[in-house]
Design an enzyme around this catalytic site. Sequence first.
Site, PDB file in Angstrom:
ATOM      1  N   THR A   1       0.803  -1.003   0.052  1.00 38.68           N
ATOM      2  CA  THR A   1       0.071  -0.094  -0.033  1.00 38.68           C
ATOM      3  C   THR A   1       0.787   1.210  -0.012  1.00 38.68           C
ATOM      4  OG1 THR A   1      -0.132  -0.132   2.523  1.00 38.68           O
ATOM      5  CG2 THR A   1      -1.902  -1.185   1.102  1.00 38.68           C
TER       6      THR A   1
ATOM      7  N   ASN B   1       0.900   5.033   1.496  1.00 40.27           N
ATOM      8  CA  ASN B   1       0.313   5.976   2.440  1.00 40.27           C
ATOM      9  C   ASN B   1       0.654   7.377   1.851  1.00 40.27           C
ATOM     10  OD1 ASN B   1       1.083   3.388   3.579  1.00 40.27           O
ATOM     11  ND2 ASN B   1       0.972   4.375   5.650  1.00 40.27           N
TER      12      ASN B   1
ATOM     13  N   GLU C   1      -4.162   4.206   3.290  1.00 39.45           N
ATOM     14  CA  GLU C   1      -3.480   3.473   2.520  1.00 39.45           C
ATOM     15  C   GLU C   1      -3.863   2.991   1.241  1.00 39.45           C
ATOM     16  OE1 GLU C   1      -2.066   0.045   4.546  1.00 39.45           O
ATOM     17  OE2 GLU C   1      -2.430   1.091   6.545  1.00 39.45           O
TER      18      GLU C   1
HETATM   19  C1  LIG Z   1      -8.210  -2.920   1.039  1.00 40.49           C
HETATM   20  C2  LIG Z   1      -7.576  -2.977   2.472  1.00 40.49           C
HETATM   21  C3  LIG Z   1      -8.564  -3.444   3.473  1.00 40.49           C
HETATM   22  C4  LIG Z   1      -7.952  -3.215   4.522  1.00 40.49           C
HETATM   23  N1  LIG Z   1      -8.759  -3.577   5.732  1.00 40.49           N
HETATM   24  C5  LIG Z   1      -8.386  -3.693   7.047  1.00 40.49           C
HETATM   25  C6  LIG Z   1      -9.139  -4.059   7.886  1.00 40.49           C
HETATM   26  O1  LIG Z   1     -10.399  -4.267   7.870  1.00 40.49           O
HETATM   27  N2  LIG Z   1      -8.569  -4.148   9.425  1.00 40.49           N
HETATM   28  C7  LIG Z   1      -7.361  -3.859   9.738  1.00 40.49           C
HETATM   29  O2  LIG Z   1      -6.821  -3.982  10.579  1.00 40.49           O
HETATM   30  N3  LIG Z   1      -6.444  -3.275   8.464  1.00 40.49           N
HETATM   31  C8  LIG Z   1      -7.132  -3.484   7.157  1.00 40.49           C
HETATM   32  N4  LIG Z   1      -6.186  -2.876   5.994  1.00 40.49           N
HETATM   33  C9  LIG Z   1      -4.871  -2.384   6.314  1.00 40.49           C
HETATM   34  C10 LIG Z   1      -3.397  -3.415   6.701  1.00 40.49           C
HETATM   35  O3  LIG Z   1      -3.840  -3.905   7.826  1.00 40.49           O
HETATM   36  C11 LIG Z   1      -2.747  -2.616   6.301  1.00 40.49           C
HETATM   37  O4  LIG Z   1      -2.617  -2.361   4.942  1.00 40.49           O
HETATM   38  C12 LIG Z   1      -1.401  -3.191   6.816  1.00 40.49           C
HETATM   39  O5  LIG Z   1      -1.463  -2.849   8.255  1.00 40.49           O
HETATM   40  C13 LIG Z   1      -0.133  -2.786   6.295  1.00 40.49           C
HETATM   41  O6  LIG Z   1       0.248  -1.726   6.459  1.00 40.49           O
HETATM   42  P1  LIG Z   1       1.524  -1.014   6.465  1.00 40.49           P
HETATM   43  O7  LIG Z   1       2.200  -1.529   4.990  1.00 40.49           O
HETATM   44  O8  LIG Z   1       1.806   0.289   6.735  1.00 40.49           O
HETATM   45  O9  LIG Z   1       2.421  -2.001   7.537  1.00 40.49           O
HETATM   46  C14 LIG Z   1      -6.734  -3.065   4.799  1.00 40.49           C
HETATM   47  C15 LIG Z   1      -5.789  -2.766   3.733  1.00 40.49           C
HETATM   48  C16 LIG Z   1      -6.228  -2.751   2.592  1.00 40.49           C
HETATM   49  C17 LIG Z   1      -5.579  -2.435   1.291  1.00 40.49           C
END
Ligand SMILES: Cc1cc2nc3c(=O)[nH]c(=O)nc-3n(C[C@H](O)[C@H](O)[C@H](O)COP(=O)(O)O)c2cc1C
Length: 193
Positions: free
Chosen positions: A61, A63, A125
Amino acid sequence: MAHVAAQDSYPPPAPLQTDEFRIARPQIVGPPSPEPPFPILLVGPVQKGFGRGGKQLGCPTANLPDESITPISTVAKTGVYYGYAQIIPPKDRDTQLRPEDIKVLPMVMSLGWNPFYKNKQLTAEIHILHDFQSDFYGLELRAVVLGYIRPELDYTSREALIDDINTDKRVALNSLDRSGYQAFARDAHFDLQ
Ligand SMILES: Cc1cc2nc3c(=O)[nH]c(=O)nc-3n(C[C@H](O)[C@H](O)[C@H](O)COP(=O)(O)O)c2cc1C
């Protein structure tokens, strides 16, 4: 929709995902064309997150900085959204991006506190549905957010979160595959030359 703003909702109690929720998920969401508060336009330089999205979830993702997310965090609740995004290559230097990487592409966006990872900060993100061969940190990202998919949830396993994210991607593609949404891929917010 516009009554609860993401930025007002800390500390948000995120419900746990259940089998009932997973099984009942619709494969297409939203009206035939975007309705207020959509479209919501976002722009900003891509920042590094914690990096877990790519490594642990198979879903890298991009940010956006805090000031870039106020157009959505002030009018919409936390959750998962869909729309289009584009990476804008810098004019003054070369990158490894290929022509297909800088098109307007479908995206899913998570706006929230990532309860599964217990983040302390609200983030937006964006995952672009495209197979990039290089990263694009620091480059300008433009996005048009067109609709809401589901609330942000907590999970008892990483596999269940990955499963929901995969469903989000399918739902986004199905939902964008309508003329009322496709038109926004040609929005003046994007670099269309
Ligand atoms: C389409 C999508 C849906 C997501 N849904 C959730 C969710 O329902 N709950 C959650 O805790 N994180 C959700 N995330 C976030 C992910 O936990 C997050 O992308 C992950 O922590 C990676 O973040 P980082 O790359 O900053 O470590 C979602 C991410 C995406 C792309």
